[in-house]
Design a protein around this motif. Structure first.
Motif, PDB file in Angstrom:
ATOM      1  N   ARG A 185      81.722 135.541 -14.696  1.00 22.67           N
ATOM      2  CA  ARG A 185      81.755 134.372 -14.622  1.00 22.67           C
ATOM      3  C   ARG A 185      81.991 133.570 -15.956  1.00 22.67           C
ATOM      4  NH1 ARG A 185      77.629 134.837 -10.723  1.00 22.67           N
ATOM      5  NH2 ARG A 185      75.951 134.009 -11.888  1.00 22.67           N
ATOM      6  N   THR A 186      81.195 133.662 -16.999  1.00 25.14           N
ATOM      7  CA  THR A 186      81.281 133.099 -18.029  1.00 25.14           C
ATOM      8  C   THR A 186      82.308 133.421 -18.775  1.00 25.14           C
ATOM      9  OG1 THR A 186      79.848 134.659 -19.394  1.00 25.14           O
ATOM     10  CG2 THR A 186      78.808 132.780 -18.310  1.00 25.14           C
ATOM     11  N   LEU A 187      82.909 134.616 -18.872  1.00 21.39           N
ATOM     12  CA  LEU A 187      84.053 135.014 -19.550  1.00 21.39           C
ATOM     13  C   LEU A 187      85.229 134.770 -18.725  1.00 21.39           C
ATOM     14  CD1 LEU A 187      85.261 137.118 -21.465  1.00 21.39           C
ATOM     15  CD2 LEU A 187      85.299 138.835 -20.016  1.00 21.39           C
ATOM     16  N   ALA A 188      85.412 134.309 -17.529  1.00 18.94           N
ATOM     17  CA  ALA A 188      86.348 133.439 -16.670  1.00 18.94           C
ATOM     18  C   ALA A 188      86.398 132.326 -17.394  1.00 18.94           C
ATOM     19  CB  ALA A 188      86.252 133.920 -15.432  1.00 18.94           C
ATOM     20  N   GLY A 189      85.288 131.533 -17.461  1.00 23.86           N
ATOM     21  CA  GLY A 189      85.112 130.221 -18.027  1.00 23.86           C
ATOM     22  C   GLY A 189      85.596 130.299 -19.332  1.00 23.86           C
ATOM     23  N   THR A 190      85.338 131.005 -20.259  1.00 19.15           N
ATOM     24  CA  THR A 190      85.933 130.942 -21.615  1.00 19.15           C
ATOM     25  C   THR A 190      87.245 131.073 -21.737  1.00 19.15           C
ATOM     26  OG1 THR A 190      83.801 132.116 -22.393  1.00 19.15           O
ATOM     27  CG2 THR A 190      85.876 132.320 -23.680  1.00 19.15           C
ATOM     28  N   ALA A 191      87.894 131.866 -20.907  1.00 21.20           N
ATOM     29  CA  ALA A 191      89.487 131.978 -20.833  1.00 21.20           C
ATOM     30  C   ALA A 191      90.144 130.751 -20.492  1.00 21.20           C
ATOM     31  CB  ALA A 191      89.768 132.933 -19.719  1.00 21.20           C
ATOM     32  N   VAL A 192      89.361 129.823 -19.474  1.00 20.02           N
ATOM     33  CA  VAL A 192      89.971 128.482 -19.058  1.00 20.02           C
ATOM     34  C   VAL A 192      89.831 127.491 -20.231  1.00 20.02           C
ATOM     35  CG1 VAL A 192      89.589 126.531 -17.388  1.00 20.02           C
ATOM     36  CG2 VAL A 192      89.405 129.089 -16.733  1.00 20.02           C
TER      37      VAL A 192
END
Length: 319
Positions: A185-192
């Motif tokens: 989840r945090t990795l997806a947030g970092t991409a955004v």
């Protein structure tokens, strides 16, 4: 006897390299870069250190079990000294912001200080913890924007706040380790977050003059010169547009790689490494936002704190 090295460890001194970029990014977005910006950045650092000292004071009993090497449970700094330092740094930070930025800066520094203490004393171990810490960083960006058009800094504040949410969410699993779902989840947030920093905000820069060539351009001896000038402006505009994307990509690569390691191995040491990467990698994101605000060279200078922070983190832990 408490030493300066003990106090530096208490306030996570090297991690403060991730703080001035908040103010600079906010000032760049709001068109408020100026002589007051360094002083506001200094106020931000004081408040950050205050929060770290208050955090360890609030967690002193838990740290005695989970992190006994920290300054308070190890006996190198007394709880009273830590609390006094936190209070003094808070007063100094708010006072400096008010002195250099007036009422507008004070109107942001006071809720920022309140949010920091609220996180440490009340919200840290609740579901609201990541959101409160994200609000702290967002307010920090707006503190830098206090001398300009505040609304223009809201996108940058939201971007830094979103990054902070990912770091805070991971930090809650520094001791116990995490399941694979959290770093995903945090990795997806970092991409955004990285994508949002790379995208230009309308009104952030003056666009190149779109009009047709004036008739004077047709005069002999002037056409080539003006064409060269237009080509030079186009080249500069291209570099200015690419720089935020490049810095945002650097941020995503470093912090994202650390989170990918946690996906593969969600143990506590890997989580701590990812949290450290999120803290020390933040200047690259702030540099991207600063460059997006039209201050490319300053953005590079802000981003340069990232590798320096990683080196210092080997001596004093940022977590």
């Amino acid at each position: 006897m408490t030493t300066l090295a003990d106090l530096a460890e208490l306030v996570r001194a090297p991690a403060a390299l991730s703080v001035p970029g908040d103010v600079v990014a906010g000032a760049a977005a709001a068109g408020a870069l100026g002589p007051r910006t360094p002083a506001l950045a200094g106020a931000s650092v004081l408040l950050y250190w205050a929060g770290m000292a208050a955090n360890d004071w609030a967690d002193r009993q838990l740290d005695a079990v989970e992190r006994p090497e920290r300054p308070i449970p190890s006996g190198r700094v007394t709880p009273t000294a830590a609390l006094g330092l936190a209070a003094g740094l808070t007063a100094a930070g708010v006072g400096l912001a008010a002195a250099v930025g007036g009422r507008r800066a004070a109107a942001l520094a006071v809720p920022l200080a309140a949010s920091i203490w609220g996180y440490d004393l009340l919200a840290k171990n609740t579901a609201a913890g990541p959101a409160v810490m994200a609000a702290c960083r967002g307010l920090d960006v707006l503190l830098g924007a206090s001398g300009g058009r505040l609304a223009r800094a809201l996108p940058s504040a939201a971007t830094v706040a979103a990054h902070t949410w990912t770091v805070t969410a991971l930090s809650r699993r520094e001791v116990s380790g995490a399941d694979a779902a959290l770093p995903m989840r945090t990795l997806a947030g970092t991409a955004v977050v990285a994508a949002s920093a790379a995208v230009a905000v309308p009104g952030a820069r003056r666009s190149a003059h779109p009009g047709a060539r004036p008739a004077a351009d047709l005069e002999a001896g002037r056409t080539d010169g003006r064409a060269d000038a237009r080509a030079g402006r186009a080249w500069s505009t291209g570099i200015a547009a690419a720089l935020p994307a490049a810095l945002a990509g650097w941020y995503a690569a470093r912090y994202g790689a650390a989170q990918a390691q946690v996906v593969r191995d969600p143990s506590a040491p890997k989580v701590r490494a990812a949290v450290g990467a999120g803290i020390t990698g933040l200047p690259a994101l702030q540099g991207a936002l600063t460059a997006r605000g039209g201050a490319g060279l300053l953005g590079l200078a802000v981003a340069a704190a990232a590798p320096l922070g990683r080196r210092l983190a080997r001596k004093v832990s940022p977590t």
